[in-house]
Design a protein around this motif. Structure first.
Motif, PDB file in Angstrom:
ATOM      1  N   ASN A  19       0.913  -1.381   0.169  1.00 42.80           N
ATOM      2  CA  ASN A  19       0.101   0.055   0.079  1.00 42.80           C
ATOM      3  C   ASN A  19       0.734   1.111  -0.035  1.00 42.80           C
ATOM      4  O   ASN A  19       0.498   2.098  -0.732  1.00 42.80           O
ATOM      5  CB  ASN A  19      -0.896   0.069   1.455  1.00 42.80           C
ATOM      6  N   GLU A  80      -6.358  -4.760   4.366  1.00 44.08           N
ATOM      7  CA  GLU A  80      -7.222  -5.300   5.067  1.00 44.08           C
ATOM      8  C   GLU A  80      -6.737  -6.354   6.105  1.00 44.08           C
ATOM      9  O   GLU A  80      -5.847  -7.045   5.896  1.00 44.08           O
ATOM     10  CB  GLU A  80      -8.331  -6.190   4.101  1.00 44.08           C
ATOM     11  N   TRP A 110      -8.154   3.721  -2.717  1.00 42.22           N
ATOM     12  CA  TRP A 110      -7.297   2.627  -3.439  1.00 42.22           C
ATOM     13  C   TRP A 110      -7.344   1.319  -2.673  1.00 42.22           C
ATOM     14  O   TRP A 110      -7.131   1.334  -1.724  1.00 42.22           O
ATOM     15  CB  TRP A 110      -6.027   3.076  -4.036  1.00 42.22           C
ATOM     16  N   ASN A 111      -7.693   0.305  -3.411  1.00 40.24           N
ATOM     17  CA  ASN A 111      -7.544  -1.184  -2.893  1.00 40.24           C
ATOM     18  C   ASN A 111      -6.366  -1.545  -3.620  1.00 40.24           C
ATOM     19  O   ASN A 111      -6.344  -1.843  -4.889  1.00 40.24           O
ATOM     20  CB  ASN A 111      -9.025  -2.018  -3.222  1.00 40.24           C
ATOM     21  N   SER A 113      -5.314  -4.724  -3.071  1.00 36.48           N
ATOM     22  CA  SER A 113      -5.681  -6.313  -3.071  1.00 36.48           C
ATOM     23  C   SER A 113      -5.703  -6.978  -4.512  1.00 36.48           C
ATOM     24  O   SER A 113      -6.640  -6.426  -5.084  1.00 36.48           O
ATOM     25  CB  SER A 113      -6.538  -6.804  -2.131  1.00 36.48           C
ATOM     26  N   SER A 117     -10.895  -8.537  -1.807  1.00 39.22           N
ATOM     27  CA  SER A 117     -10.826  -7.865  -0.355  1.00 39.22           C
ATOM     28  C   SER A 117     -11.651  -6.665  -0.433  1.00 39.22           C
ATOM     29  O   SER A 117     -10.989  -5.610  -1.086  1.00 39.22           O
ATOM     30  CB  SER A 117      -9.178  -7.464  -0.188  1.00 39.22           C
ATOM     31  N   HIS A 118     -12.801  -6.899   0.172  1.00 42.72           N
ATOM     32  CA  HIS A 118     -13.513  -5.697   0.113  1.00 42.72           C
ATOM     33  C   HIS A 118     -14.190  -5.079   1.643  1.00 42.72           C
ATOM     34  O   HIS A 118     -14.627  -4.345   1.662  1.00 42.72           O
ATOM     35  CB  HIS A 118     -14.963  -5.892  -0.697  1.00 42.72           C
ATOM     36  N   GLN A 121     -12.456  -1.835   2.547  1.00 47.36           N
ATOM     37  CA  GLN A 121     -12.784  -0.935   1.764  1.00 47.36           C
ATOM     38  C   GLN A 121     -14.294  -0.599   2.228  1.00 47.36           C
ATOM     39  O   GLN A 121     -14.513   0.534   2.349  1.00 47.36           O
ATOM     40  CB  GLN A 121     -12.772  -1.231   0.433  1.00 47.36           C
ATOM     41  N   THR A 142      -9.159   0.014  -8.082  1.00 46.99           N
ATOM     42  CA  THR A 142      -8.552  -1.318  -7.141  1.00 46.99           C
ATOM     43  C   THR A 142      -7.146  -1.413  -8.235  1.00 46.99           C
ATOM     44  O   THR A 142      -7.019  -1.313  -9.568  1.00 46.99           O
ATOM     45  CB  THR A 142      -9.184  -2.383  -7.496  1.00 46.99           C
TER      46      THR A 142
END
Length: 188
Positions: A19, A80, A110-111, A113, A117-118, A121, A142
């Protein structure tokens, strides 16, 4: 016109955090009209205590709030952990809840993963909405990274990832330019 200032917040304390690497890559790819700064004080924040807000705000918290206030937007990349937001990042957000600098702040999520993976978020959206964030949906995305240990160079060496990042930053720049124009017209 001065560059748009974006404060990047990583939800990870890992030394080799994907990240954080993603946010550092974004700062390298940012257009000249945009200045991205990656916040590095997550691990220095004391545990949130509302009593500390009433008496004397810790200096590291005051500095965080000042940075948020001086920014045109926040860009958040948070991992997460156990189906939720990691404790240190939730602590950072708790320190911003009572601030005057955060409400109505444009926020991009921004994700990083690569797998489904939510949960974090979803939790972040709920927390930030409660805090009166203004989501810039056109810039939320994402950017699937391979996992922990991903380096900035790995991201910058992947044309598809660079395109996702650049597209998101372009959408953010457009949204912020629109907000600036709206604010200017209101002052006329």
């Amino acid at each position: 016109m001065k560059p748009l200032r974006v404060l990047c917040l990583s939800g990870s304390l890992r030394k080799r955090s994907g990240n954080t690497a993603l946010l550092l890559a974004a700062s390298a790819l940012a257009p000249a009209s945009m200045e991205l700064r990656v916040y590095g004080g997550l691990g220095t924040l004391p545990l949130f205590n509302p009593d500390d807000e009433a008496v004397s705000l810790p200096s590291v918290v005051a500095a965080l709030r000042d940075e948020v206030g001086a920014s045109d937007a926040l860009l958040i990349a948070c991992p997460e952990y156990a189906h939720g937001v990691p404790g240190p990042f939730k602590n950072l957000l708790d320190w911003l809840v009572g601030s005057l600098e955060f409400p109505d702040k444009p926020v991009v999520l921004w994700n990083a993963s690569a797998r489904e993976s939510h949960h974090a978020q979803d939790a972040l959206r709920e927390i930030l909405a409660t805090m009166s964030a203004r989501f810039v949906e056109s810039a939320c995305t994402t950017v699937p990274l391979p996992g922990a240990g991903c380096e900035v160079g790995d991201i910058l060496g992947d044309a598809a990832q660079c395109r996702r990042i650049a597209d998101s930053l372009s959408a953010l720049a457009g949204a912020l330019a629109g907000l600036r124009a709206d604010q200017c017209s209101r002052h006329l």
